[in-house]
Design a protein around this motif. Structure first.
Motif, mmCIF file in Angstrom:
data_model
loop_
_atom_site.group_PDB
_atom_site.id
_atom_site.type_symbol
_atom_site.label_atom_id
_atom_site.label_comp_id
_atom_site.label_asym_id
_atom_site.label_seq_id
_atom_site.Cartn_x
_atom_site.Cartn_y
_atom_site.Cartn_z
ATOM 1 N N ILE A 4 0.814 -1.221 0.000
ATOM 2 C CA ILE A 4 0.000 0.000 0.000
ATOM 3 C C ILE A 4 0.845 1.268 0.000
ATOM 4 O O ILE A 4 0.315 2.367 0.035
ATOM 5 N N GLY A 5 2.148 1.121 -0.042
ATOM 6 C CA GLY A 5 3.023 2.277 -0.175
ATOM 7 C C GLY A 5 3.227 3.091 1.088
ATOM 8 O O GLY A 5 3.431 4.298 1.014
ATOM 9 N N ASN A 6 3.148 2.447 2.253
ATOM 10 C CA ASN A 6 3.416 3.173 3.490
ATOM 11 C C ASN A 6 4.798 3.804 3.462
ATOM 12 O O ASN A 6 5.726 3.249 2.879
ATOM 13 N N ARG A 7 4.916 4.935 4.109
ATOM 14 C CA ARG A 7 6.191 5.664 4.159
ATOM 15 C C ARG A 7 6.825 5.454 5.527
ATOM 16 O O ARG A 7 6.909 6.372 6.349
ATOM 17 N N GLN A 8 7.276 4.227 5.764
ATOM 18 C CA GLN A 8 7.745 3.812 7.074
ATOM 19 C C GLN A 8 8.854 4.684 7.657
ATOM 20 O O GLN A 8 8.747 5.087 8.824
ATOM 21 N N PRO A 9 9.928 4.996 6.926
ATOM 22 C CA PRO A 9 10.985 5.802 7.548
ATOM 23 C C PRO A 9 10.488 7.153 8.058
ATOM 24 O O PRO A 9 10.956 7.634 9.092
ATOM 25 N N GLU A 10 9.522 7.730 7.375
ATOM 26 C CA GLU A 10 9.009 9.029 7.796
ATOM 27 C C GLU A 10 8.282 8.932 9.129
ATOM 28 O O GLU A 10 8.514 9.721 10.040
ATOM 29 N N TRP A 11 7.360 7.952 9.250
ATOM 30 C CA TRP A 11 6.649 7.886 10.521
ATOM 31 C C TRP A 11 7.485 7.263 11.619
ATOM 32 O O TRP A 11 7.274 7.529 12.802
ATOM 33 N N GLN A 12 8.502 6.468 11.272
ATOM 34 C CA GLN A 12 9.421 5.964 12.313
ATOM 35 C C GLN A 12 10.166 7.134 12.948
ATOM 36 O O GLN A 12 10.329 7.199 14.168
ATOM 37 N N ASP A 13 10.634 8.078 12.115
ATOM 38 C CA ASP A 13 11.370 9.227 12.623
ATOM 39 C C ASP A 13 10.473 10.101 13.498
ATOM 40 O O ASP A 13 10.882 10.560 14.570
ATOM 41 N N LEU A 14 9.242 10.332 13.049
ATOM 42 C CA LEU A 14 8.315 11.135 13.844
ATOM 43 C C LEU A 14 7.972 10.447 15.162
ATOM 44 O O LEU A 14 7.870 11.105 16.206
#
Length: 191
Positions: A60-70
């Motif tokens: 589904i194209g989750n943007r994992q590194p972005e929300w991991q950092d947040l």
């Protein structure tokens, strides 16, 4: 990225499951959870790779590194907003997803200790419910009707997206039992 070397010093820590003798007596969660501090520490392990394979593996194209950092920075609401942009149903996908992102995580490929992406996703959505970030939205209706045939993952995602755009959506399913069809079997009828 807060600590670019956390993956070297912080070991993977999974929350694990409740003991069987406890969980057979209730309908509560099977998985245990880490506290917020431990969860943030686990999120710090994300390296924000130059080419994050977790993106590639996520259907589904989750943007994992972005929300991991947040998440690592304690910005739970921002993490939820990033997650919600690509995931139609974060309230349950983190629980049922086979976590292909973890299997393709560089840390899994190199040292067999991927970032706890799936558990972090569940923690974000649970915080979103707990803190009231999730609000009912009633979009302005455009007067058009759509029928979605099939209540599988693709059909429900299509229905959700169309509802957000103001369509009146009806989902039809031939199977009486929950679960619906398979991915890709759905189609739309526009009126």
């Amino acid at each position: 990225m807060g600590n670019p070397k956390a993956f070297l010093s912080v070991p993977r820590q999974e929350a694990g499951y409740r003991p069987i003798h406890e969980r057979i007596n209730d309908f509560s969660e099977v998985e245990q959870t880490l506290n917020s501090s431990e969860r943030r520490t686990q999120a710090s392990r994300c390296m924000d790779c130059g080419v994050p394979f977790c993106h590639w593996a996520c259907p589904i194209g989750n943007r994992q590194p972005e929300w991991q950092d947040l998440l690592y920075k304690g910005r739970w609401k921002d993490a939820y907003e990033i997650l919600e942009q690509t995931c139609d149903f974060p309230e349950f996908t983190g629980r049922i997803c086979p976590a292909l992102c973890e299997k393709s995580c560089i840390l899994n490929l190199s040292i067999h200790e991927p970032v706890t992406i799936r558990e972090n996703e569940v923690a974000i959505i649970e915080a979103a419910f707990r803190e009231g970030y999730i609000q009912a939205v009633n979009p302005a209706r455009n007067g058009k009707k759509v029928a979605v045939i099939g209540s599988g993952p693709a059909g429900l995602a299509a229905a959700n997206q169309l509802n957000r755009k103001g369509y009146n959506v009806t989902v039809f399913e031939k199977d009486e039992l929950p679960g619906g069809g398979y991915c890709g079997s759905e189609y739309l009828i526009l009126n």
